[in-house]
Structures are given as C-alpha cells and as structure tokens.
Write an enzyme that holds these catalytic residues in place. Structure first.
Site, PDB file in Angstrom:
ATOM      1  N   SER A 142    -151.734  31.599  42.484  1.00 52.15           N
ATOM      2  CA  SER A 142    -152.772  31.486  43.524  1.00 52.15           C
ATOM      3  C   SER A 142    -152.361  32.351  44.713  1.00 52.15           C
ATOM      4  CB  SER A 142    -152.859  30.021  43.964  1.00 52.15           C
ATOM      5  OG  SER A 142    -153.688  29.882  45.095  1.00 52.15           O
ATOM      6  N   TYR A 155    -149.387  21.709  46.127  1.00 52.50           N
ATOM      7  CA  TYR A 155    -150.067  22.810  45.428  1.00 52.50           C
ATOM      8  C   TYR A 155    -149.269  24.099  45.642  1.00 52.50           C
ATOM      9  CZ  TYR A 155    -153.938  25.813  43.812  1.00 52.50           C
ATOM     10  OH  TYR A 155    -154.706  26.726  43.122  1.00 52.50           O
TER      11      TYR A 155
HETATM   12  N1  LIG Z   1    -160.899  28.403  42.485  1.00 54.07           N
HETATM   13  C1  LIG Z   1    -160.003  28.922  43.307  1.00 54.07           C
HETATM   14  O1  LIG Z   1    -160.308  29.227  44.491  1.00 54.07           O
HETATM   15  C2  LIG Z   1    -158.596  29.173  42.849  1.00 54.07           C
HETATM   16  C3  LIG Z   1    -157.745  29.912  43.672  1.00 54.07           C
HETATM   17  C4  LIG Z   1    -156.441  30.153  43.257  1.00 54.07           C
HETATM   18  C5  LIG Z   1    -156.015  29.684  42.039  1.00 54.07           C
HETATM   19  N2  LIG Z   1    -156.851  28.971  41.253  1.00 54.07           N
HETATM   20  C6  LIG Z   1    -156.350  28.473  39.968  1.00 54.07           C
HETATM   21  O2  LIG Z   1    -157.212  28.885  38.926  1.00 54.07           O
HETATM   22  C7  LIG Z   1    -157.054  28.004  37.816  1.00 54.07           C
HETATM   23  C8  LIG Z   1    -158.422  27.639  37.271  1.00 54.07           C
HETATM   24  O3  LIG Z   1    -159.099  26.821  38.208  1.00 54.07           O
HETATM   25  P1  LIG Z   1    -160.656  26.950  38.536  1.00 54.07           P
HETATM   26  O4  LIG Z   1    -160.766  27.442  39.921  1.00 54.07           O
HETATM   27  O5  LIG Z   1    -161.346  27.654  37.446  1.00 54.07           O
HETATM   28  O6  LIG Z   1    -161.034  25.389  38.611  1.00 54.07           O
HETATM   29  P2  LIG Z   1    -161.983  24.469  37.703  1.00 54.07           P
HETATM   30  O7  LIG Z   1    -161.786  23.084  38.243  1.00 54.07           O
HETATM   31  O8  LIG Z   1    -163.361  25.014  37.681  1.00 54.07           O
HETATM   32  O9  LIG Z   1    -161.339  24.591  36.249  1.00 54.07           O
HETATM   33  C9  LIG Z   1    -160.100  24.022  35.934  1.00 54.07           C
HETATM   34  C10 LIG Z   1    -160.150  23.513  34.496  1.00 54.07           C
HETATM   35  O10 LIG Z   1    -158.861  22.955  34.201  1.00 54.07           O
HETATM   36  C11 LIG Z   1    -159.084  21.753  33.487  1.00 54.07           C
HETATM   37  N3  LIG Z   1    -157.951  20.842  33.631  1.00 54.07           N
HETATM   38  C12 LIG Z   1    -157.602  20.117  34.716  1.00 54.07           C
HETATM   39  N4  LIG Z   1    -156.539  19.352  34.448  1.00 54.07           N
HETATM   40  C13 LIG Z   1    -156.209  19.592  33.152  1.00 54.07           C
HETATM   41  C14 LIG Z   1    -155.211  19.092  32.287  1.00 54.07           C
HETATM   42  N5  LIG Z   1    -154.343  18.153  32.696  1.00 54.07           N
HETATM   43  N6  LIG Z   1    -155.149  19.569  31.019  1.00 54.07           N
HETATM   44  C15 LIG Z   1    -156.041  20.490  30.585  1.00 54.07           C
HETATM   45  N7  LIG Z   1    -157.026  20.985  31.356  1.00 54.07           N
HETATM   46  C16 LIG Z   1    -157.105  20.547  32.621  1.00 54.07           C
HETATM   47  C17 LIG Z   1    -160.353  21.150  34.093  1.00 54.07           C
HETATM   48  O11 LIG Z   1    -160.941  20.179  33.240  1.00 54.07           O
HETATM   49  C18 LIG Z   1    -161.194  22.389  34.320  1.00 54.07           C
HETATM   50  O12 LIG Z   1    -161.998  22.662  33.185  1.00 54.07           O
HETATM   51  C19 LIG Z   1    -156.232  26.823  38.354  1.00 54.07           C
HETATM   52  O13 LIG Z   1    -154.889  26.958  37.919  1.00 54.07           O
HETATM   53  C20 LIG Z   1    -156.324  26.969  39.847  1.00 54.07           C
HETATM   54  O14 LIG Z   1    -155.214  26.388  40.509  1.00 54.07           O
HETATM   55  C21 LIG Z   1    -158.136  28.709  41.621  1.00 54.07           C
END
Ligand SMILES: NC(=O)c1ccc[n+]([C@@H]2O[C@H](COP(=O)([O-])OP(=O)(O)OC[C@H]3O[C@@H](n4cnc5c(N)ncnc54)[C@H](O)[C@@H]3O)[C@@H](O)[C@H]2O)c1
Length: 280
Positions: A142, A155
């Site tokens: 991130s 986080y």
């Molecule tokens: N959205 C942002 O702004 C952002 C920024 C930086 C990093 N990220 C990272 O990107 C990645 C994807 O997140 P996103 O933004 O698409 O969010 P999202 O919530 O849309 O998707 C995350 C997915 O992970 C799944 N998940 C959660 N816990 C789980 C578990 N224990 N086992 C299996 N699956 C699980 C959820 O069901 C969901 O489908 C994450 O690692 C997040 O930390 C996101």
C-alpha cells in the site's frame, strides 16, 4: 513475463475490488484462473463477470490466514491447471484504531490476513511457479507500506512488512535467476469496498474522529478506479518492475517521504483535506 495468454494466474481476494478487476483483465487476455476469496458471494459475482471469456477458471472459498487452506488450494490449482505462473497475494482488510485503544485480537486479525496471508500465498505457490518455468509473485502492499498515519498503526505495520518481505524475496529470486520474479505494489486510494469493510474502533474518538463517519471520509480519498489499478499492476509485471506505485496520491507522497522522512504527515493531511474539500 511478456504476455499472459495461456498462462495460469492465482488471485486471492478475487471477489471484489482490485482482485476482481485483475481477474477480468486477465480473462480478457486469455489467462486461465484459480480464484479465491473468503466471501463466496463475491466469487459468484466474479464468475459471472468472466463467464464470457473462453478461459478455464476455478473458484475456491478460503481464508488466506489459514495456511493449510492455502497449501491445499495451491496444490489443487496446480493439479487442475497443470501449471501456475502468477500468484497475486491481494486479499486484505483495514482497521482504524489508536495504538492505545487497539486490542491484541484486532492486531492479530489484521496481521493474519494482510501479512501472514501474503507469506502463505508466496511460500505455498513458489515451488509451483518454479516448476512451471516462468513465474511471478505479486504482493499488494500500500501507500501505507511507505508512509504511516494516525489510526493506521496496525495496517501500516502489515503493509511495511509486506514491502520488506517482498523486496527481500525479489533480491533472492534475482540472485537465483530461476525464471521467477516478484513485484511489490503500493496503491494509493483505490475506489473499492476496502473502507466499507474496514473495522473502525471507538478509540479513534481520542484523536477527534467519529467512527461512524470514518468510513465515509475514508471513501472520499479512494479515487483511482480498480480497473485502472489492475491495468497498472499487469503492466508492471510485464516490465518486471520491482515496485509499482498506483495513483497521483501515492506518487506524490512517495517523493515527499523521501525528501522529509519525518514530516511527510503534513503533506498527507494537506492532500486529505484538499480532496475532502473538493468533495470527490
Ligand atoms: N482500496 C485501496 O485504496 C487500497 C490501497 C492500498 C492497498 N490496498 C490493498 O489492496 C488489496 C485489495 O483490496 P481492495 O481495495 O480491492 O478491497 P476490497 O475490500 O474491495 O477487496 C478485498 C477482498 O479481499 C477479501 N478478503 C478479505 N479478507 C479475506 C480473507 N481472510 N481471506 C480471503 N479473502 C479475504 C474480501 O472478501 C474482498 O473480496 C488489499 O490488500 C488492500 O489492503 C487497497
């Protein structure tokens, strides 16, 4: 990896956001898929979104914090598809809490998913990537793996850890020159469900924040569409980049934290207030 046609990719957290968009984009390019998520409904949605593409896809409901489940999924995926070329360790969750007000259960919860999930996904798939001759590990850190922020200590710690783990892995793979490489991804705010699914602790009231409104404020800084994020990630894999930043917010803050490693939080506050004022 120059192209993804007829390759096999495994993705965790494929039922929403960045993981779902990666699945769609890869299916469009002829990549066979091993998709997993803890949320079965999300997988059903992804299945319908990729149904039109002539690729072989498997769907597994699992929790990435369960090492045995990841081990079995990796083995089953290899047996089913005959090879595995890409593992996207993408599943992740968010938590807003002060250090003082955070209980150990909350910290363990987020570490088990955001850090240990990445470790299990990397270690359990690595032998299959090597066996497949051409492989790539993509770990999602991130912007908060580069800069810290109040309420994000846990986080931040998971995402800084993913960064260190992945950078060391990349160097080991470079030395071994065995056809496998690794990329660490640092997204800024991406418009997904991450804020809606985040745990908001009451403890953030001590910093003048309202937990009931926190996810709305969080959502306001999530600008980049997840489909753009997926394109940028795949482009980075094609170019074999060690690190990729996604979004202007991530790019600006990366520069600021290098120039002033102890005062970058002021720039972060400025950007957050500006985007909230613009109401975007
Ligand atoms: N959205 C942002 O702004 C952002 C920024 C930086 C990093 N990220 C990272 O990107 C990645 C994807 O997140 P996103 O933004 O698409 O969010 P999202 O919530 O849309 O998707 C995350 C997915 O992970 C799944 N998940 C959660 N816990 C789980 C578990 N224990 N086992 C299996 N699956 C699980 C959820 O069901 C969901 O489908 C994450 O690692 C997040 O930390 C996101």
């Amino acid at each position: 990896m120059k192209n993804f046609n007829q390759k096999v990719a495994a993705i965790t957290g494929a039922g929403s956001g960045i993981g779902q968009q990666l699945a769609i984009l890869l299916a469009q390019q002829g990549t066979h898929l091993a998709l997993s998520d803890v949320n079965e409904q999300g997988l059903v949605e992804t299945r319908s979104l990729i149904a039109q593409y002539p690729v072989n896809a498997t769907f597994t409901q699992l929790d990435v914090s369960n090492q045995e489940a990841i081990r079995a999924w990796a083995a089953d995926s290899f047996t089913h598809h005959g090879k595995i070329n890409l593992i996207f360790n993408n599943a992740g969750v968010a938590l807003a809490s002060t250090v003082e007000g955070m209980n150990y259960e909350e910290m363990e919860w987020i570490f088990n998913i955001n850090f240990w999930g990445v470790v299990y996904g990397t270690k359990e798939f690595l032998p299959y990537l090597k066996q497949s001759g051409e492989g790539h590990v993509i770990n999602i850190s991130s912007l908060f793996g580069l800069t810290a922020q109040p309420t994000q200590s846990a986080y931040n710690a998971t995402k800084f850890a993913v960064r260190g783990f992945t950078e060391a892995l990349r160097q080991e793979l470079d030395i071994q020159n065995n056809g496998v490489s690794a990329t660490c991804v640092h997204p800024g705010g991406i418009r997904t469900n991450i804020a809606n699914n985040a745990r908001m602790s009451d403890s953030i009231r001590a910093l003048g924040m309202n937990p009931a409104r926190a996810s709305r404020s969080f959502n306001k800084v999530l600008k980049t569409p997840p489909s753009d994020a997926a394109k940028i990630i795949l482009d980075a894999v094609r170019k074999n980049k060690a690190r990729i930043l996604i979004g202007t917010d991530a790019k600006i803050l990366d520069v600021v934290q290098r120039i002033t490693p102890t005062h970058y939080s002021q720039a972060l506050n400025f950007l957050t207030k500006k985007s909230q004022k613009n109401g975007k």
